[in-house]
Motif scaffolding. Structure first.
Motif, short mmCIF file in Angstrom:
data_model
loop_
_atom_site.label_atom_id
_atom_site.label_comp_id
_atom_site.label_asym_id
_atom_site.label_seq_id
_atom_site.Cartn_x
_atom_site.Cartn_y
_atom_site.Cartn_z
N THR A 163 0.82 -1.21 0.00
CA THR A 163 0.00 0.00 0.00
C THR A 163 0.86 1.27 0.00
N LYS A 164 2.00 1.23 0.67
CA LYS A 164 2.88 2.41 0.67
C LYS A 164 3.45 2.66 -0.72
N SER A 206 0.70 4.09 -2.90
CA SER A 206 0.44 5.49 -2.53
C SER A 206 1.47 6.42 -3.16
N LYS A 227 0.83 6.45 -7.03
CA LYS A 227 -0.39 7.17 -7.40
C LYS A 227 -0.20 8.69 -7.33
N ALA A 228 0.73 9.15 -6.53
CA ALA A 228 0.97 10.59 -6.42
C ALA A 228 1.41 11.21 -7.74
N TRP A 283 -6.13 -1.06 1.16
CA TRP A 283 -5.90 -0.65 -0.23
C TRP A 283 -6.82 0.50 -0.62
N LYS A 343 -7.84 2.80 1.27
CA LYS A 343 -7.33 4.02 1.91
C LYS A 343 -6.29 4.72 1.05
N VAL A 344 -5.54 3.96 0.25
CA VAL A 344 -4.51 4.58 -0.59
C VAL A 344 -4.99 4.76 -2.03
N GLY A 345 -6.30 4.58 -2.26
CA GLY A 345 -6.88 4.97 -3.52
C GLY A 345 -6.97 3.91 -4.61
#
Length: 201
Positions: free
Chosen positions: A131-132, A135, A138-139, A161, A163-165
């Motif tokens: 997930t990190k 994230s 995705k930025a 998952w 939570k990080v989009g």
């Protein structure tokens, strides 16, 4: 709004695929992938298209060549999922009027896939990206990019998952493994749909 869940039926046989497709659709999962390393995969895809093509998006997984893309198109498939980022496969998929979901795990692969026309990105294996990792990637991705986690995802970590989009998930052995009956698949699909609905934003 359709659920962004891709059922991955690795190893499914043509003689069982219609019954399994039916329970998936009944449970509310309307995207189904038959990996090309399954027995007679084109037969299974054709049967799913003939029976459910008006209600579900049916296609192939583990697609590695442009010829395979054309073979899947010839039986009515609508989506192509790959374990890697192969520009030739992506371009052939789009040329055949199908949706392309290549496998990615790095920003370079993500942007390569998008430049060649991918409709969505399959983060595989998701447990390696984490997930990190998602994230961070995705930025820098275009905001509208659809992202799917495949490999090591299930009801117990959908929330992390989301939570990080993440857009959605590809579920393989959590839905179907060789030897599972339609009843087994129905129970697993129901649990996955319940968790997805409860946890999605």
């Amino acid at each position: 709004m359709p659920r962004e869940i891709i059922a991955i039926l690795r190893g499914v046989r043509p003689d069982e695929v219609v019954a399994i497709g039916q329970v998936l659709i009944d449970a509310g999962i309307t995207t189904i992938e038959v990996p090309m390393n399954s027995p007679n995969p084109l037969d299974s895809i054709g049967l799913l298209v003939d029976n459910f093509g008006d209600r579900a998006a049916i296609g192939a997984g583990t697609v590695l060549t442009g010829q395979t893309v054309r073979d899947v198109a010839s039986v009515g498939g609508k989506l192509i999922v790959s374990p890697d980022t192969n520009p030739d496969v992506i371009e052939e998929t789009r040329a055949c009027g199908m949706a392309s979901f290549p496998g990615v795990s790095t920003p370079t692969e993500c942007f390569t896939a998008l430049r060649h026309g991918a409709n969505g990105l399959k983060f595989f294996p998701a447990f390696l990206v984490g997930t990190k990792g998602l994230s961070a990637i995705k930025a820098v991705l275009p905001k509208e990019t659809k992202t799917y986690a495949v490999g090591g995802v299930g009801p117990d970590n959908f929330a992390d998952w989301f939570k990080v989009g993440i857009t959605g998930f590809g579920i393989g052995s959590g839905i179907y493994s060789v030897g599972h009956s339609p009843d087994d698949v129905a129970k697993r699909a129901a649990e996955i749909v319940k968790a997805f609905d409860a946890q999605r934003p």
